[in-house]
Scaffold this motif. Sequence first.
Motif, PDB file in Angstrom:
ATOM      1  N   ASN A   1     -15.266  43.964  -3.565  1.00  0.00           N
ATOM      2  CA  ASN A   1     -14.638  42.745  -3.524  1.00  0.00           C
ATOM      3  C   ASN A   1     -15.393  41.548  -3.286  1.00  0.00           C
ATOM      4  OD1 ASN A   1     -11.983  43.940  -4.391  1.00  0.00           O
ATOM      5  ND2 ASN A   1     -11.498  44.353  -2.226  1.00  0.00           N
ATOM      6  N   GLU A   2     -16.257  41.545  -2.382  1.00  0.00           N
ATOM      7  CA  GLU A   2     -17.192  40.396  -1.891  1.00  0.00           C
ATOM      8  C   GLU A   2     -18.151  40.239  -3.095  1.00  0.00           C
ATOM      9  OE1 GLU A   2     -17.407  38.280   1.136  1.00  0.00           O
ATOM     10  OE2 GLU A   2     -15.333  38.848   0.609  1.00  0.00           O
ATOM     11  N   LEU A   3     -18.647  41.399  -3.689  1.00  0.00           N
ATOM     12  CA  LEU A   3     -19.612  41.249  -4.677  1.00  0.00           C
ATOM     13  C   LEU A   3     -19.090  40.583  -5.870  1.00  0.00           C
ATOM     14  CD1 LEU A   3     -21.564  44.636  -4.528  1.00  0.00           C
ATOM     15  CD2 LEU A   3     -22.347  42.534  -4.179  1.00  0.00           C
ATOM     16  N   LYS A   4     -17.833  40.794  -6.161  1.00  0.00           N
ATOM     17  CA  LYS A   4     -17.094  40.248  -7.466  1.00  0.00           C
ATOM     18  C   LYS A   4     -16.760  38.835  -7.183  1.00  0.00           C
ATOM     19  CE  LYS A   4     -15.074  44.516  -9.244  1.00  0.00           C
ATOM     20  NZ  LYS A   4     -13.867  45.189  -9.319  1.00  0.00           N
ATOM     21  N   ARG A   5     -16.439  38.220  -5.893  1.00  0.00           N
ATOM     22  CA  ARG A   5     -16.068  37.136  -5.641  1.00  0.00           C
ATOM     23  C   ARG A   5     -17.493  36.080  -5.435  1.00  0.00           C
ATOM     24  NH1 ARG A   5     -15.230  34.327  -0.440  1.00  0.00           N
ATOM     25  NH2 ARG A   5     -15.869  35.863   0.615  1.00  0.00           N
ATOM     26  N   HIS A   6     -18.489  36.844  -4.929  1.00  0.00           N
ATOM     27  CA  HIS A   6     -19.482  35.992  -4.639  1.00  0.00           C
ATOM     28  C   HIS A   6     -20.550  35.956  -6.058  1.00  0.00           C
ATOM     29  CE1 HIS A   6     -19.215  34.454  -0.894  1.00  0.00           C
ATOM     30  NE2 HIS A   6     -18.846  35.575  -0.191  1.00  0.00           N
ATOM     31  N   ILE A   7     -20.542  36.971  -6.542  1.00  0.00           N
ATOM     32  CA  ILE A   7     -21.828  37.252  -7.699  1.00  0.00           C
ATOM     33  C   ILE A   7     -21.048  37.892  -8.941  1.00  0.00           C
ATOM     34  CG2 ILE A   7     -24.485  37.845  -8.108  1.00  0.00           C
ATOM     35  CD1 ILE A   7     -24.399  38.925  -5.465  1.00  0.00           C
ATOM     36  N   PRO A   8     -20.203  37.240  -9.696  1.00  0.00           N
ATOM     37  CA  PRO A   8     -19.536  37.744 -10.706  1.00  0.00           C
ATOM     38  C   PRO A   8     -20.140  38.271 -12.010  1.00  0.00           C
ATOM     39  CG  PRO A   8     -18.891  35.397 -10.623  1.00  0.00           C
ATOM     40  CD  PRO A   8     -19.910  35.947  -9.385  1.00  0.00           C
ATOM     41  N   GLU A   9     -21.434  37.772 -12.037  1.00  0.00           N
ATOM     42  CA  GLU A   9     -22.566  37.820 -13.286  1.00  0.00           C
ATOM     43  C   GLU A   9     -23.215  39.314 -13.070  1.00  0.00           C
ATOM     44  OE1 GLU A   9     -24.553  34.944 -10.116  1.00  0.00           O
ATOM     45  OE2 GLU A   9     -22.632  35.326 -10.986  1.00  0.00           O
ATOM     46  N   VAL A  10     -23.308  39.846 -11.805  1.00  0.00           N
ATOM     47  CA  VAL A  10     -23.841  41.224 -11.811  1.00  0.00           C
ATOM     48  C   VAL A  10     -22.964  42.342 -12.384  1.00  0.00           C
ATOM     49  CG1 VAL A  10     -25.353  40.414 -10.049  1.00  0.00           C
ATOM     50  CG2 VAL A  10     -23.235  41.523  -9.451  1.00  0.00           C
ATOM     51  N   GLU A  11     -23.538  43.452 -12.641  1.00  0.00           N
ATOM     52  CA  GLU A  11     -22.706  44.373 -12.994  1.00  0.00           C
ATOM     53  C   GLU A  11     -23.112  45.665 -12.197  1.00  0.00           C
ATOM     54  OE1 GLU A  11     -23.762  45.376 -17.450  1.00  0.00           O
ATOM     55  OE2 GLU A  11     -24.051  43.287 -17.701  1.00  0.00           O
ATOM     56  N   PHE A  12     -22.103  46.467 -12.027  1.00  0.00           N
ATOM     57  CA  PHE A  12     -22.106  47.891 -11.090  1.00  0.00           C
ATOM     58  C   PHE A  12     -20.917  48.817 -11.538  1.00  0.00           C
ATOM     59  CE2 PHE A  12     -20.121  44.876  -8.554  1.00  0.00           C
ATOM     60  CZ  PHE A  12     -18.970  45.187  -8.251  1.00  0.00           C
ATOM     61  N   GLU A  13     -21.613  50.002 -11.280  1.00  0.00           N
ATOM     62  CA  GLU A  13     -20.491  51.243 -11.416  1.00  0.00           C
ATOM     63  C   GLU A  13     -20.031  51.360 -10.029  1.00  0.00           C
ATOM     64  OE1 GLU A  13     -18.935  52.478 -14.220  1.00  0.00           O
ATOM     65  OE2 GLU A  13     -20.229  51.101 -15.340  1.00  0.00           O
ATOM     66  N   VAL A  14     -18.448  51.871  -9.793  1.00  0.00           N
ATOM     67  CA  VAL A  14     -18.153  52.213  -8.464  1.00  0.00           C
ATOM     68  C   VAL A  14     -18.387  53.769  -8.175  1.00  0.00           C
ATOM     69  CG1 VAL A  14     -16.288  52.049  -6.887  1.00  0.00           C
ATOM     70  CG2 VAL A  14     -16.769  50.285  -8.571  1.00  0.00           C
ATOM     71  N   PRO A  15     -19.213  54.059  -7.537  1.00  0.00           N
ATOM     72  CA  PRO A  15     -19.447  55.627  -7.142  1.00  0.00           C
ATOM     73  C   PRO A  15     -18.068  56.300  -6.539  1.00  0.00           C
ATOM     74  CG  PRO A  15     -21.128  54.479  -6.324  1.00  0.00           C
ATOM     75  CD  PRO A  15     -20.199  53.348  -6.624  1.00  0.00           C
ATOM     76  N   SER A  16     -17.845  57.515  -6.705  1.00  0.00           N
ATOM     77  CA  SER A  16     -16.530  58.041  -5.881  1.00  0.00           C
ATOM     78  C   SER A  16     -17.112  58.756  -4.759  1.00  0.00           C
ATOM     79  CB  SER A  16     -16.074  59.295  -7.150  1.00  0.00           C
ATOM     80  OG  SER A  16     -17.312  60.218  -7.448  1.00  0.00           O
ATOM     81  N   GLY A  17     -18.231  58.483  -4.221  1.00  0.00           N
ATOM     82  CA  GLY A  17     -18.691  59.041  -3.179  1.00  0.00           C
ATOM     83  C   GLY A  17     -19.945  58.256  -2.772  1.00  0.00           C
ATOM     84  N   GLY A  18     -20.392  58.992  -1.343  1.00  0.00           N
ATOM     85  CA  GLY A  18     -21.557  58.242  -0.757  1.00  0.00           C
ATOM     86  C   GLY A  18     -21.637  56.719  -0.285  1.00  0.00           C
ATOM     87  N   TYR A  19     -22.622  56.206  -0.220  1.00  0.00           N
ATOM     88  CA  TYR A  19     -22.444  54.938   0.336  1.00  0.00           C
ATOM     89  C   TYR A  19     -23.477  53.665  -0.378  1.00  0.00           C
ATOM     90  CZ  TYR A  19     -26.188  56.766   3.366  1.00  0.00           C
ATOM     91  OH  TYR A  19     -27.156  57.535   3.618  1.00  0.00           O
TER      92      TYR A  19
END
Length: 470
Positions: A381-399
């Motif tokens: 949520n913080e990444l989307k709020r502060h840096i909407p121009e970046v892209e990423f996938e959301v992993p289903s585990g790990g950190y």
Amino acid sequence: MNRYQQLAVLFKQQIQQKTWRAGEKLPSVRVTSRCHSLSNGTVLQAYQLLESQGWIIAKPQSGFFVAADVERPQVIETSTSINPVSINDTLFDFLKSQTSQKSLKFGSAFPDPSLFPLQVLNRSLASAGRKSNPNVVLDNMPPGNEALRRLIAQRYIQQGIPISHQDVVITSGALEALNLSLQAVSEPGDTVVIETPTFYGARQAVERLGLKAITVPVDAKSGMSVEHLESIFSQHDVKACWLMSNFQNPTGTSMSEGKKRKVVELARQHNVYLIEDDVYAELYYSEQKPSSLKTYDFASMDERVLHCGSLSKSLCPGFRLGWVVTRRYNQDVQKLQLLSTLSGSAPIQQGVAHYLQNDSYDNHLRKLRRTLLKRQQWMINELKRHIPEVEFEVPSGGYFIWLKLPKGVSSEDVYQNLKQYNILIAPEALFAQSFAQAGYIRLNTSLADQEQLSNAIAKMSQEINLLLTV
């Protein structure tokens, strides 16, 4: 330079390097004289020189003590190195920076240590220590502590992988397990396959062992290309393939069950050994633990998977406790360990075995997974709020999150710029064999200080926007 001046320079360097800290007493004139084969007068001259320069102070009847930081002369450090930067240089710089207490380790490979039951583990170590006997070192030589190996084997059996404790070799962390496994099935000059991007330990191991590497791409959305892997196996004489099937470092992606089965089939068809790095397997967010490549390998007598695990990411970072599961190469791995590190730590093996036997590891894991998921969701949520121009996938585990930067922004530039603010991310150069990919950085989502993290993400956004305008 006179001998007393040389001695003064030596002590000054040691004080700068924090070998001697503010307020600590330096060795007496007599002791220093004996250690350096100098006269008492020469040592006294050196100490007096340091005192005149503000590095130490003399206390009557007590000796010489390191001066407080505020009393020392300011030293401006300059670099004289003119060597070109290599992956070793980049990696060394990155790993050394992780020791700084002042920095936010936003790109660290290690989970937040506050997540682990260190007090309970310490009690287990103490209890095991009280019960140890003089033969404890011999009892924990390769393949390792028998009680610990039985407990590890039992967990595999409960997951549907019917191994024996005799198939397990305890190692000093997962990295030793992976290196020993690679050595067991290859020789210098052999060709091996590694992922790209990949854990930097794999790249270092291939270089150190004198192996030739072919890379297979891993995409954060689709994972590793099995078609590409099959093409490599068909066109090259490949001896081994080092890969991560679950929550890959750095992308966070996992193979589907179909891909895992297919990869093991390809390895069998092309006579390739698979070195499986599965250290994040317990950190899943779904209801059920994901399978491993070993799941599709145990039924065959033609064993192809050397499965490597660890407790460093799920229970005890810093304890350096890992293992290899292999029946076919068990003796080879043991021999290699005996000729290199001899064995893992006997007290650590005993203490962890005591914990696994007497405390609820599974309860700890359930709490750990809930916390990691909660922290990941907050950071997304913080990444989307502060840096909407970046892209990423959301992993289903790990950190980890593998962040794709806007076109034209270099991950190395972002890394260097943020270092000035004591914010340490992990740039793409640590993980990629070549620089053909777009700019990526790895972020650690396990950290706890939300205010500090939010400020760091805002600063990262600022630096990215500045680089976009250049």
